[in-house]
Design an enzyme around this catalytic site. Structure first.
Site, PDB file in Angstrom:
ATOM      1  N   VAL A   1       0.655  -1.137   0.176  1.00 44.05           N
ATOM      2  CA  VAL A   1       0.151  -0.030  -0.032  1.00 44.05           C
ATOM      3  C   VAL A   1       0.750   1.385   0.059  1.00 44.05           C
ATOM      4  CG1 VAL A   1      -1.540   1.322   1.296  1.00 44.05           C
ATOM      5  CG2 VAL A   1      -1.858  -1.116   1.080  1.00 44.05           C
TER       6      VAL A   1
ATOM      7  N   GLY B   1       4.291   3.909   3.193  1.00 45.04           N
ATOM      8  CA  GLY B   1       3.807   3.010   2.431  1.00 45.04           C
ATOM      9  C   GLY B   1       4.032   1.444   3.500  1.00 45.04           C
ATOM     10  N   LYS B   2       3.498   0.599   3.116  1.00 42.33           N
ATOM     11  CA  LYS B   2       3.727  -0.615   3.996  1.00 42.33           C
ATOM     12  C   LYS B   2       3.388  -1.830   3.048  1.00 42.33           C
ATOM     13  CE  LYS B   2       4.899  -1.524   8.409  1.00 42.33           C
ATOM     14  NZ  LYS B   2       5.752  -0.869   9.219  1.00 42.33           N
ATOM     15  N   GLY B   3       3.928  -2.956   3.274  1.00 40.18           N
ATOM     16  CA  GLY B   3       3.756  -4.261   2.573  1.00 40.18           C
ATOM     17  C   GLY B   3       3.351  -5.293   3.728  1.00 40.18           C
TER      18      GLY B   3
END
Ligand code: NAD
Length: 416
Positions: A60, A105-107
């Site tokens: 994201v 962001g992040k995953g």
């Protein structure tokens, strides 16, 4: 925070209370509460057994107005899109508070790495990177480690990306091993930032840090470095707990000796330099500083009334529930919120990215000097805002962050 219900809703609650105070206009409000990009990918992997399994992964990019998205990748069975989105939003606010030119962001990949072989984890990492490769890059989105991912996983990410673009690209990811372009001081940066926030909080509260008592929950990367650096400033770290147990010494704990003990025994439990202490009891201690540096949701309505600390420095992400936080604030406990207190980590990551892009590497002293500057500046901006708006430090940190992202959004205008 993995798998805990509607986490994005909790983030919105914090956002809304700050946005209301700022009179944020509805249009900007709408933009800043909408994730820019949510990517969902399927990663088929041949397992060691010969079976093919398909893992779901997310990345994201919540907001990239200030620069490339920045945020870790976690591997956990309970990862959800809601959680990854909330974490990406928090990264947006954390980068903005820390004044670094990154978005959030992040995953995450739904998997249980504790039940996977090294080869399976490597294959999954490489396939996940290949699936999101068009969306990431040193100018687009720069991942980092998070729950269950480490330097080795970052090295595989860097290698996979480099193989695709045809040259070695170190700036694609941070948290790399130092020999592969990682930064000196990055490992300690989060704990160092926590120490700086405790020191600045003491200054604001007109308290002498020398001799002040400190309790630390969690003795991993963040907790152990915070404890070590605070004890070097002559604060007395009297209590430490971890997943297994804890230790208390009303005079002070010998932190270097405790670190050696943990290296050998993998826990602080049983350390001979103090008495046993439970994870519940650490919150009841009469100390000057409490540093939660383990997990989310540790200070809740169940234990907030036991807390006697004068200040809480949130090393962990989300250690205090919103209702418990309100009670602490009403009681006059000075809480330095996670998006400020543990921002040293992403600031250290930013320094790694800068060094990668310059191809010129700083000494550890230089990294620490620049970190000191950034943290003191961020703390000062949040404190000033808290005093101006007469709000707690968490709301103030949101106000600072939202204001910075809103300002660039207005300047950039609407592209249509
Ligand atoms: P870590 O895995 O190195 O250490 C975690 C510590 O918490 C360990 O000592 C572990 O034993 C302890 N712990 C686990 N379960 C516990 C429990 N139930 N009760 C008490 N202690 C328990 O992790 P870390 O990197 O130090 O991260 C700690 C927190 O800080 C997390 O919330 C993380 O998201 C946050 N954080 C870390 C960084 C970083 O750079 N490492 C940056 C920003 C935020």
């Amino acid at each position: 925070m993995t798998g805990n219900g509607n986490i994005f809703g909790a983030m919105l609650q914090e956002f809304d209370s700050a946005a209301r105070l700022m009179n944020l206009e509805p249009g900007i409000w709408r933009i800043l509460t909408s994730p820019k990009r949510q990517i969902i990918v399927s990663c088929p992997i041949q397992m060691d057994s010969g079976e093919i399994e398909v893992f779901t992964g997310y990345r994201v990019q919540y907001n990239i107005s200030l620069g490339p998205a920045k945020g870790g990748i976690r591997y956990h069975p309970d990862v959800t899109l809601d959680e990854v989105t909330a974490l990406a939003a928090w990264m947006t606010w954390k980068c903005a508070v820390s004044q670094i030119p990154f978005g959030g962001g992040k995953g995450g990949v739904i998997c249980d790495p504790t039940r996977m072989s090294r080869r399976e984890i490597e294959s999954l990492t490489r396939r996940y990177v290949a699936e999101i490769i068009d969306a990431i890059g040193p100018d687009k989105d720069v991942p980092a480690p998070d729950v269950n991912t480490n330097e080795q996983v970052m090295a595989w990410i860097m290698d996979t990306y480099s193989m695709h673009v045809g040259h070695t690209e170190t700036a694609i990811v941070t948290g790399k091993p130092v020999v592969l372009g990682g930064s000196l001081g990055r490992r300690e940066a989060t704990g160092r930032g926590v120490m700086i926030c405790a020191r600045e909080a003491a200054r604001h509260m007109e308290m002498d840090l020398r001799g002040a008592t400190v309790a630390v929950q969690g003795f991993g990367n963040v907790g152990s470095v915070s404890a070590d650096l605070l004890s070097k400033l002559a604060a007395r770290v009297v209590a430490v707990t971890d997943w297994k147990g804890g230790v208390y010494n009303e005079a002070y704990l010998d932190i270097p000796a405790l670190m050696d003990w943990v290296k050998e025994h993998k826990t602080v439990d049983g350390f001979p330099g103090g008495h046993p202490l439970s994870n519940d009891d650490i919150f009841k201690l009469e100390v000057d500083f409490l540093i939660p540096a383990a997990l989310e949701n540790q200070i809740t309505l169940d234990n907030v009334h036991d807390i006697k600390a004068k200040a809480i420095i949130e090393g962990a992400n989300g250690p205090t529930t919103p209702d418990a936080h309100k009670i602490l604030h009403d009681r006059g406990v000075f809480v330095v919120p996670d998006i400020l207190a543990n921002g040293g980590g992403v600031t250290g990551s930013y320094f790694e990215w800068v060094q990668n892009r310059h191809g010129y590497y700083w000494s550890e002293a230089e990294v620490n000097r620049q970190l000191e500057e950034k943290m003191v500046e961020a703390f000062g901006a949040v404190l000033k805002t808290a005093l101006k708006f007469k709000v707690d430090m968490r709301t103030a940190a949101y106000i600072v962050a939202i204001d910075r992202v809103a300002t660039v959004t207005r300047l950039r205008g609407m592209y249509a």
